[in-house]
Scaffold this motif. Structure first.
Motif, mmCIF file in Angstrom:
data_model
loop_
_atom_site.group_PDB
_atom_site.id
_atom_site.type_symbol
_atom_site.label_atom_id
_atom_site.label_comp_id
_atom_site.label_asym_id
_atom_site.label_seq_id
_atom_site.Cartn_x
_atom_site.Cartn_y
_atom_site.Cartn_z
ATOM 1 N N TRP A 18 0.841 -1.201 0.000
ATOM 2 C CA TRP A 18 0.000 0.000 0.000
ATOM 3 C C TRP A 18 0.873 1.247 0.000
ATOM 4 O O TRP A 18 0.665 2.164 -0.800
ATOM 5 C CB TRP A 18 -0.934 -0.019 1.219
ATOM 6 N N PHE A 19 1.862 1.283 0.891
ATOM 7 C CA PHE A 19 2.773 2.431 0.948
ATOM 8 C C PHE A 19 3.616 2.521 -0.323
ATOM 9 O O PHE A 19 3.823 3.593 -0.882
ATOM 10 C CB PHE A 19 3.685 2.351 2.176
ATOM 11 N N ILE A 110 6.455 12.314 0.838
ATOM 12 C CA ILE A 110 5.308 11.558 0.328
ATOM 13 C C ILE A 110 4.885 10.501 1.335
ATOM 14 O O ILE A 110 3.690 10.323 1.606
ATOM 15 C CB ILE A 110 5.647 10.923 -1.043
ATOM 16 N N LEU A 111 5.837 9.799 1.931
ATOM 17 C CA LEU A 111 5.503 8.765 2.916
ATOM 18 C C LEU A 111 4.828 9.367 4.139
ATOM 19 O O LEU A 111 3.908 8.761 4.708
ATOM 20 C CB LEU A 111 6.754 7.970 3.302
ATOM 21 N N GLN A 117 -2.720 10.147 5.542
ATOM 22 C CA GLN A 117 -3.930 9.651 4.883
ATOM 23 C C GLN A 117 -4.411 8.359 5.535
ATOM 24 O O GLN A 117 -5.615 8.147 5.708
ATOM 25 C CB GLN A 117 -3.681 9.443 3.391
ATOM 26 N N LEU A 118 -3.464 7.499 5.919
ATOM 27 C CA LEU A 118 -3.831 6.277 6.624
ATOM 28 C C LEU A 118 -4.495 6.614 7.956
ATOM 29 O O LEU A 118 -5.503 6.008 8.322
ATOM 30 C CB LEU A 118 -2.600 5.385 6.832
ATOM 31 N N ALA A 119 -3.953 7.603 8.662
ATOM 32 C CA ALA A 119 -4.535 8.013 9.945
ATOM 33 C C ALA A 119 -5.958 8.544 9.766
ATOM 34 O O ALA A 119 -6.816 8.312 10.625
ATOM 35 C CB ALA A 119 -3.653 9.070 10.611
ATOM 36 N N SER A 123 -7.683 6.022 11.854
ATOM 37 C CA SER A 123 -7.538 6.857 13.059
ATOM 38 C C SER A 123 -6.061 7.051 13.407
ATOM 39 O O SER A 123 -5.222 6.150 13.183
ATOM 40 C CB SER A 123 -8.291 6.303 14.280
ATOM 41 N N ARG A 124 -5.783 8.214 13.941
ATOM 42 C CA ARG A 124 -4.417 8.537 14.366
ATOM 43 C C ARG A 124 -4.007 7.593 15.492
ATOM 44 O O ARG A 124 -2.864 7.151 15.552
ATOM 45 C CB ARG A 124 -4.347 9.999 14.810
#
Length: 146
Positions: A18-19, A110-111, A117-119, A123-124
């Motif tokens: 995904w990353f 970018i990472l 975006q994942l958070a 959720s964070r």
């Protein structure tokens, strides 16, 4: 009946992909020189002062030949250079060029955006818990059961 529950290594592989896919797509959209997933992985495990091809291969879990091919592609693209290893006359260190440093900083930014975006998606707190679990030393794998 076969279980549909996937094991952790499979989930880690999907998370890494995904990353990786997000990084490579963002670099391409920004007009950066295209790199392969193996080349991106090599960049991630390279020390700032330089690293031997053998050590890169070990860190990546690939053969020396695969690491060599990735290095040569990145040298040809102007991202890496080979320099003599001051600790060993027989070895050479692979390190980033000025352009490679710029690309490395761009990839890092970018990472960070991808992590944000994942958070937003999970959720964070979940991302922070995941990071904490992965940063905790796990020790050596246990010996096989007898």
């Amino acid at each position: 009946m076969q279980s549909t529950r996937r094991n952790l290594p499979q989930l880690f592989t999907d998370a890494r992909r995904w990353f990786e896919e997000g990084l490579l797509a963002s670099l391409e959209a920004a007009g950066a020189t295209p790199v392969s997933p193996t080349q991106a992985q090599l960049f991630a495990v390279l020390d700032d002062h330089g690293t031997t091809v053998s050590e890169l291969a070990r860190r990546m879990g690939v053969t020396r030949q695969t690491a060599h091919q990735a290095v040569h592609g990145l040298v040809a693209a102007g991202f890496l250079e080979q320099v003599p290893d001051p600790a060993s006359a027989r070895q050479r260190l692979i390190r980033r060029t000025v352009e490679g440093e710029r690309a490395h900083r761009q990839a890092g930014a970018i990472l960070e955006r991808l992590e944000d975006q994942l958070a937003e998606r999970i959720s964070r707190e979940a991302v922070d818990a995941l990071r904490a679990a992965l940063e905790t030393p796990w020790g050596q794998p246990p010996p096989p059961n007898s």
